[in-house]
Write a protein that holds these residues in place. Structure first.
Motif, PDB file in Angstrom:
ATOM      1  N   ALA A 181       0.835  -1.202   0.000  1.00  0.00           N
ATOM      2  CA  ALA A 181       0.000   0.000   0.000  1.00  0.00           C
ATOM      3  C   ALA A 181       0.869   1.251   0.000  1.00  0.00           C
ATOM      4  O   ALA A 181       0.583   2.231  -0.709  1.00  0.00           O
ATOM      5  N   MET A 182       1.940   1.227   0.770  1.00  0.00           N
ATOM      6  CA  MET A 182       2.851   2.378   0.796  1.00  0.00           C
ATOM      7  C   MET A 182       3.519   2.567  -0.558  1.00  0.00           C
ATOM      8  O   MET A 182       3.654   3.689  -1.053  1.00  0.00           O
ATOM      9  N   ALA A 183       3.906   1.468  -1.175  1.00  0.00           N
ATOM     10  CA  ALA A 183       4.497   1.544  -2.512  1.00  0.00           C
ATOM     11  C   ALA A 183       3.499   2.122  -3.500  1.00  0.00           C
ATOM     12  O   ALA A 183       3.866   2.840  -4.440  1.00  0.00           O
ATOM     13  N   GLY A 184       2.211   1.828  -3.283  1.00  0.00           N
ATOM     14  CA  GLY A 184       1.174   2.343  -4.171  1.00  0.00           C
ATOM     15  C   GLY A 184       1.107   3.854  -4.216  1.00  0.00           C
ATOM     16  O   GLY A 184       0.720   4.429  -5.243  1.00  0.00           O
ATOM     17  N   ILE A 185       1.478   4.507  -3.113  1.00  0.00           N
ATOM     18  CA  ILE A 185       1.521   5.973  -3.108  1.00  0.00           C
ATOM     19  C   ILE A 185       2.545   6.457  -4.126  1.00  0.00           C
ATOM     20  O   ILE A 185       2.268   7.349  -4.940  1.00  0.00           O
ATOM     21  N   ALA A 186       3.735   5.870  -4.088  1.00  0.00           N
ATOM     22  CA  ALA A 186       4.792   6.263  -5.029  1.00  0.00           C
ATOM     23  C   ALA A 186       4.404   5.934  -6.468  1.00  0.00           C
ATOM     24  O   ALA A 186       4.680   6.715  -7.391  1.00  0.00           O
ATOM     25  N   VAL A 187       3.741   4.809  -6.661  1.00  0.00           N
ATOM     26  CA  VAL A 187       3.344   4.391  -8.018  1.00  0.00           C
ATOM     27  C   VAL A 187       2.301   5.347  -8.587  1.00  0.00           C
ATOM     28  O   VAL A 187       2.372   5.748  -9.763  1.00  0.00           O
ATOM     29  N   ALA A 188       1.314   5.733  -7.778  1.00  0.00           N
ATOM     30  CA  ALA A 188       0.274   6.654  -8.247  1.00  0.00           C
ATOM     31  C   ALA A 188       0.873   8.000  -8.640  1.00  0.00           C
ATOM     32  O   ALA A 188       0.509   8.587  -9.670  1.00  0.00           O
ATOM     33  N   GLN A 189       1.814   8.482  -7.840  1.00  0.00           N
ATOM     34  CA  GLN A 189       2.416   9.773  -8.161  1.00  0.00           C
ATOM     35  C   GLN A 189       3.311   9.680  -9.393  1.00  0.00           C
ATOM     36  O   GLN A 189       3.364  10.613 -10.200  1.00  0.00           O
ATOM     37  N   ARG A 190       3.970   8.547  -9.575  1.00  0.00           N
ATOM     38  CA  ARG A 190       4.761   8.361 -10.793  1.00  0.00           C
ATOM     39  C   ARG A 190       3.822   8.298 -12.011  1.00  0.00           C
ATOM     40  O   ARG A 190       4.183   8.792 -13.095  1.00  0.00           O
ATOM     41  N   SER A 191       2.637   7.720 -11.825  1.00  0.00           N
ATOM     42  CA  SER A 191       1.643   7.700 -12.897  1.00  0.00           C
ATOM     43  C   SER A 191       1.225   9.126 -13.258  1.00  0.00           C
ATOM     44  O   SER A 191       1.096   9.468 -14.443  1.00  0.00           O
ATOM     45  N   ASN A 192       1.017   9.962 -12.250  1.00  0.00           N
ATOM     46  CA  ASN A 192       0.669  11.364 -12.508  1.00  0.00           C
ATOM     47  C   ASN A 192       1.784  12.077 -13.268  1.00  0.00           C
ATOM     48  O   ASN A 192       1.528  12.917 -14.126  1.00  0.00           O
ATOM     49  N   ALA A 193       3.019  11.735 -12.945  1.00  0.00           N
ATOM     50  CA  ALA A 193       4.154  12.370 -13.620  1.00  0.00           C
ATOM     51  C   ALA A 193       4.189  12.045 -15.109  1.00  0.00           C
ATOM     52  O   ALA A 193       4.774  12.804 -15.900  1.00  0.00           O
ATOM     53  N   GLN A 194       3.561  10.936 -15.508  1.00  0.00           N
ATOM     54  CA  GLN A 194       3.544  10.580 -16.931  1.00  0.00           C
ATOM     55  C   GLN A 194       2.651  11.517 -17.735  1.00  0.00           C
ATOM     56  O   GLN A 194       2.699  11.532 -18.977  1.00  0.00           O
ATOM     57  N   ALA A 195       1.813  12.296 -17.056  1.00  0.00           N
ATOM     58  CA  ALA A 195       0.986  13.304 -17.723  1.00  0.00           C
ATOM     59  C   ALA A 195       1.543  14.708 -17.521  1.00  0.00           C
ATOM     60  O   ALA A 195       0.877  15.700 -17.811  1.00  0.00           O
ATOM     61  N   ASN A 196       2.788  14.795 -17.020  1.00  0.00           N
ATOM     62  CA  ASN A 196       3.433  16.086 -16.767  1.00  0.00           C
ATOM     63  C   ASN A 196       4.817  16.106 -17.410  1.00  0.00           C
ATOM     64  O   ASN A 196       5.777  15.615 -16.825  1.00  0.00           O
ATOM     65  N   PRO A 197       4.938  16.677 -18.599  1.00  0.00           N
ATOM     66  CA  PRO A 197       6.235  16.682 -19.291  1.00  0.00           C
ATOM     67  C   PRO A 197       7.345  17.400 -18.527  1.00  0.00           C
ATOM     68  O   PRO A 197       8.525  17.190 -18.829  1.00  0.00           O
TER      69      PRO A 197
END
Length: 403
Positions: A181-197
């Protein structure tokens, strides 16, 4: 006194995060001037409109005292309000509400808030050994006479990693710990970064397995749960509501604020699992007349995944001890039901030193304006923004709304 929404963020600027080795070196005064220029262009204002100033007094290379005066002189400003803010990662949040309060009191009409984050040219007279020693100790104080220098540092409690790991260990002992679950926080934010050049890790998605298999730095914190230091810097302008209406973008009103400082070292925290954001957020929501459920987004300071978890709980988005279930049960991406750090957070956008906390505030402004591009939220009128300094020592909260 409370804020009445009579002040708004009207302009902002942010350097693209870069690795230190490739970023240009600039004197802090040069960075401030350049960031001010960019923020003024964004707002549609000129330097003549600025009559207030908030800067960071710590680690300012060109002055050890009288920092606002040095900056004002360099920019050619005459100001009725000047402030140095030394609250680490919550400095941006602290600057915003101080600027709004000064405007509400009639001290000024437009405040430049700026935090440089690129390396300055090295001082040829500096002692390399002293510089290296200071960096090794991280955010802790090794000065003669400091309690930490006597009671913490000799026993290995150095830098931020050990402090945040202790907090995570204490949380795990009391409430349990779901590493996935803690890793999921980092994964979600990395996913958001894929929409931010603009994000440092744009084009580099990760999985929960990647996080759990990454290097363990300080148990239970993996390297992909720890912030990426970068060169950068940012600025924003807070203006009176009448001036804000003349600016280029939708004004972003500062409706509520809170701030709390409880200790310097977590060794002296009354309870490491209850953080200062609890009281800061409570004050901010009360001042704004709103509650966590009213927020369209949360831009939460994220130097570590444990910082996000505790901030979610203590700010009231879920109950104490239920943070991991909350993270498992919600989609934290910009497409999801609980948009969190939609720019990628500092974990994936990058942390430009003390200026790192600017990225959360600027993302909230960008979203409320409706100018976030691919990652733009459909509902984007309200935002909770937090800042964290030290090792959960000092925290601040803002409630922002669109005009």
């Amino acid at each position: 006194m409370s804020l009445t929404g009579k002040a708004a963020i009207v302009g902002c600027a942010q350097y693209r995060p870069e690795k230190y080795a490739t970023a240009p070196q600039m004197f802090h005064l040069e960075q401030i001037a350049d960031l001010a220029r960019l923020a003024l262009i964004d707002a549609g204002l000129t330097l003549r409109d600025i009559d207030g100033l908030a800067v960071n007094g710590a680690h300012f290379n060109e002055a050890t005292a009288f920092v606002p005066a040095v900056v004002a002189e360099y920019l050619g400003l005459q100001v009725g309000f000047a402030e140095t803010v030394d609250l680490g990662g919550t400095s941006a949040v602290a600057m915003a509400w101080r600027a709004a309060a000064a405007i509400q009191l009639g001290l000024c009409r437009a405040v430049l808030c700026v935090l440089p984050g690129r390396l300055a040219p090295p001082d040829p007279d500096a002692d390399p050994a002293a510089v290296a020693a200071a960096m090794q100790l991280g955010a802790h104080s090794g000065c003669f006479g400091a309690p930490e220098a006597e009671f913490d540092l000799p026993y290995g409690h150095v830098g931020q990693n050990t402090g945040y790991a202790m907090i995570a260990q204490q949380y795990a002992h009391r409430y349990g710990y779901d590493a996935a679950a803690m890793a999921g926080i980092a994964v979600a934010q990395r996913s958001n970064a894929q929409a931010n050049p603009e994000a440092l890790f744009y084009g580099q998605p990760i999985s929960v397995e990647d996080v759990l298999n990454s290097k363990m730095v300080a148990d239970p914190l993996h390297i992909l749960e720890i912030v990426m230091p970068v060169a950068g810097g940012a600025a924003f302008i807070v203006a009176a509501d009448d001036l804000a209406r003349e600016c280029r973008h939708r004004p972003v009103l500062i409706r509520g604020c809170g701030e709390q400082l409880d200790f310097k070292s977590p060794s002296y925290a009354r309870d490491m699992t209850v953080t200062p954001i609890a009281r800061a957020a409570q004050r901010a929501f009360l001042m704004a007349g709103m509650k966590p459920a009213d927020m369209d987004m949360a831009q939460i300071y994220d130097c570590y995944t444990i910082t996000v978890l505790l901030s979610l709980e203590d700010a009231g988005f879920c109950a104490k001890g239920e943070g991991m279930a909350f993270v498992r049960d919600h989609d934290l991406t910009w497409r999801g039901d609980f948009p969190l750090n939609t720019h990628g957070g500092q974990l994936s956008f990058g942390q430009a030193g003390t200026a790192g906390g600017m990225s959360q505030l600027i993302e909230a402004v960008t979203q409320i304006r409706g100018s976030a591009g691919e990652r733009q939220l459909h509902r984007h009128d309200t935002a909770f923004v937090s800042g964290t300094g030290g090792v959960m020592s000092e925290q601040g909260a803002l409630i922002l709304t669109g005009a």
